[in-house]
Write an enzyme that holds these catalytic residues in place. Sequence first.
Site, PDB file in Angstrom:
ATOM      1  N   LYS A  15     -74.622 -28.474  18.418  1.00  0.00           N
ATOM      2  CA  LYS A  15     -74.019 -28.597  17.088  1.00  0.00           C
ATOM      3  C   LYS A  15     -72.764 -29.462  17.110  1.00  0.00           C
ATOM      4  O   LYS A  15     -72.598 -30.352  16.283  1.00  0.00           O
ATOM      5  CB  LYS A  15     -73.608 -27.220  16.521  1.00  0.00           C
ATOM      6  CG  LYS A  15     -74.721 -26.231  16.310  1.00  0.00           C
ATOM      7  CD  LYS A  15     -74.209 -24.962  15.648  1.00  0.00           C
ATOM      8  CE  LYS A  15     -73.157 -24.203  16.434  1.00  0.00           C
ATOM      9  NZ  LYS A  15     -73.648 -23.591  17.682  1.00  0.00           N
ATOM     10  N   ARG A  89     -70.705 -17.825  10.339  1.00  0.00           N
ATOM     11  CA  ARG A  89     -71.425 -17.140  11.417  1.00  0.00           C
ATOM     12  C   ARG A  89     -71.807 -15.722  11.052  1.00  0.00           C
ATOM     13  O   ARG A  89     -72.454 -15.048  11.864  1.00  0.00           O
ATOM     14  CB  ARG A  89     -70.538 -17.100  12.656  1.00  0.00           C
ATOM     15  CG  ARG A  89     -70.850 -18.190  13.695  1.00  0.00           C
ATOM     16  CD  ARG A  89     -69.833 -17.983  14.765  1.00  0.00           C
ATOM     17  NE  ARG A  89     -70.126 -18.416  16.082  1.00  0.00           N
ATOM     18  CZ  ARG A  89     -69.692 -19.566  16.607  1.00  0.00           C
ATOM     19  NH1 ARG A  89     -69.082 -20.452  15.877  1.00  0.00           N
ATOM     20  NH2 ARG A  89     -69.896 -19.823  17.872  1.00  0.00           N
ATOM     21  N   ARG A 128     -71.961 -27.169  31.027  1.00  0.00           N
ATOM     22  CA  ARG A 128     -70.720 -27.507  30.326  1.00  0.00           C
ATOM     23  C   ARG A 128     -69.534 -26.791  30.965  1.00  0.00           C
ATOM     24  O   ARG A 128     -68.423 -27.324  31.013  1.00  0.00           O
ATOM     25  CB  ARG A 128     -70.853 -27.103  28.846  1.00  0.00           C
ATOM     26  CG  ARG A 128     -69.694 -27.548  27.998  1.00  0.00           C
ATOM     27  CD  ARG A 128     -69.970 -27.332  26.521  1.00  0.00           C
ATOM     28  NE  ARG A 128     -69.821 -25.940  26.132  1.00  0.00           N
ATOM     29  CZ  ARG A 128     -70.060 -25.490  24.902  1.00  0.00           C
ATOM     30  NH1 ARG A 128     -70.493 -26.311  23.964  1.00  0.00           N
ATOM     31  NH2 ARG A 128     -69.893 -24.224  24.601  1.00  0.00           N
ATOM     32  N   ARG A 134     -64.487 -24.541  29.842  1.00  0.00           N
ATOM     33  CA  ARG A 134     -64.196 -23.590  28.770  1.00  0.00           C
ATOM     34  C   ARG A 134     -64.287 -22.180  29.304  1.00  0.00           C
ATOM     35  O   ARG A 134     -65.258 -21.830  29.988  1.00  0.00           O
ATOM     36  CB  ARG A 134     -65.222 -23.775  27.640  1.00  0.00           C
ATOM     37  CG  ARG A 134     -64.625 -24.435  26.418  1.00  0.00           C
ATOM     38  CD  ARG A 134     -65.677 -24.675  25.380  1.00  0.00           C
ATOM     39  NE  ARG A 134     -66.116 -23.440  24.741  1.00  0.00           N
ATOM     40  CZ  ARG A 134     -66.839 -23.423  23.620  1.00  0.00           C
ATOM     41  NH1 ARG A 134     -67.188 -24.554  23.045  1.00  0.00           N
ATOM     42  NH2 ARG A 134     -67.206 -22.287  23.086  1.00  0.00           N
ATOM     43  N   ARG A 145     -72.467 -13.987  23.820  1.00  0.00           N
ATOM     44  CA  ARG A 145     -72.469 -14.878  22.652  1.00  0.00           C
ATOM     45  C   ARG A 145     -73.864 -14.975  22.045  1.00  0.00           C
ATOM     46  O   ARG A 145     -74.016 -15.066  20.837  1.00  0.00           O
ATOM     47  CB  ARG A 145     -71.941 -16.268  23.048  1.00  0.00           C
ATOM     48  CG  ARG A 145     -70.420 -16.259  23.237  1.00  0.00           C
ATOM     49  CD  ARG A 145     -69.942 -17.367  24.148  1.00  0.00           C
ATOM     50  NE  ARG A 145     -70.080 -18.680  23.568  1.00  0.00           N
ATOM     51  CZ  ARG A 145     -70.072 -19.814  24.283  1.00  0.00           C
ATOM     52  NH1 ARG A 145     -69.945 -19.763  25.599  1.00  0.00           N
ATOM     53  NH2 ARG A 145     -70.187 -20.960  23.688  1.00  0.00           N
TER      54      ARG A 145
HETATM   55  P1  AMP Z   1     -67.732 -22.178  19.276  1.00  0.00           P
HETATM   56  O1  AMP Z   1     -66.828 -23.256  19.779  1.00  0.00           O
HETATM   57  O2  AMP Z   1     -68.248 -22.465  17.897  1.00  0.00           O
HETATM   58  O3  AMP Z   1     -68.831 -21.841  20.247  1.00  0.00           O
HETATM   59  O4  AMP Z   1     -66.847 -20.856  19.131  1.00  0.00           O
HETATM   60  C1  AMP Z   1     -66.213 -20.273  20.258  1.00  0.00           C
HETATM   61  C2  AMP Z   1     -65.810 -18.835  19.930  1.00  0.00           C
HETATM   62  O5  AMP Z   1     -64.871 -18.848  18.839  1.00  0.00           O
HETATM   63  C3  AMP Z   1     -66.922 -17.930  19.468  1.00  0.00           C
HETATM   64  O6  AMP Z   1     -67.618 -17.348  20.557  1.00  0.00           O
HETATM   65  C4  AMP Z   1     -66.152 -16.896  18.661  1.00  0.00           C
HETATM   66  O7  AMP Z   1     -65.467 -15.989  19.508  1.00  0.00           O
HETATM   67  C5  AMP Z   1     -65.115 -17.748  17.962  1.00  0.00           C
HETATM   68  N1  AMP Z   1     -65.600 -18.285  16.668  1.00  0.00           N
HETATM   69  C6  AMP Z   1     -65.772 -19.601  16.337  1.00  0.00           C
HETATM   70  N2  AMP Z   1     -66.208 -19.732  15.074  1.00  0.00           N
HETATM   71  C7  AMP Z   1     -66.314 -18.467  14.569  1.00  0.00           C
HETATM   72  C8  AMP Z   1     -66.721 -17.940  13.321  1.00  0.00           C
HETATM   73  N3  AMP Z   1     -67.128 -18.738  12.312  1.00  0.00           N
HETATM   74  N4  AMP Z   1     -66.701 -16.589  13.178  1.00  0.00           N
HETATM   75  C9  AMP Z   1     -66.290 -15.776  14.166  1.00  0.00           C
HETATM   76  N5  AMP Z   1     -65.904 -16.206  15.371  1.00  0.00           N
HETATM   77  C10 AMP Z   1     -65.905 -17.550  15.586  1.00  0.00           C
END
Ligand code: AMP
Length: 190
Positions: A15, A89, A128, A134, A145
């Site tokens: 994404k 989400r 990654r 990360r 996740r």
């Molecule tokens: P991502 O970079 O989108 O994979 O997000 C990394 C982490 O940030 C996720 O595993 C969540 O802990 C938090 N996170 C990011 N976006 C959201 C969202 N829209 N709602 C809740 N938690 C989020």
Amino acid sequence: MAEAVIFLGPPGAGKGTQAKRLAADLGFRQLSTGEILRSHVARGTELGRLAKPLMDAGKLVPDEIILGIIGEELAAMPNPRVIFDGFPRTLAQAEALDRLLAERQIRLLGVLLVTAPEEELIRRLLGRAQQEGRSDDNEETIRARMVEYRQKTQPLVDYYARTGSLKEINGLGQVEEVYQAIQAALGLRA
Ligand code: AMP
């Protein structure tokens, strides 16, 4: 005109990469809630201190926090042209976003569901981990996740399918192929 695209899909589907490119091509702003949260963690803000343990455990951050971030970002844009990456989400986030889009008269161009088989997602995320370091790209957190995705985010697929805005994209191919499928789904190429 105010317009938005939503990227939906499990962790590791690509994404972020695709959203970045689409945003650059369309002249839209990419809004990644994950990136915004990571920047808070890096700066050691109060929000970052609250979010970090949840992110490290692979859990979602509470809706109120996420909606606060999105509300603030949109409020700062006079004419929002946005790619939402990793938001919404949860159902509550999707419903709140619907209200925001209606209030601001932002047209939703499409919801792109980018998917790939779970073993491929895990393989990519572990790769990654080595490249980007990360802290949530370790196997235990990745599994958590995936569970959060299945339980809380997957219901959004039906939610957006009902409104007719859902466009399914096979995320398994090369980055370029996936991008072409996205352009086609949005009617940006013949
Ligand atoms: P991502 O970079 O989108 O994979 O997000 C990394 C982490 O940030 C996720 O595993 C969540 O802990 C938090 N996170 C990011 N976006 C959201 C969202 N829209 N709602 C809740 N938690 C989020």
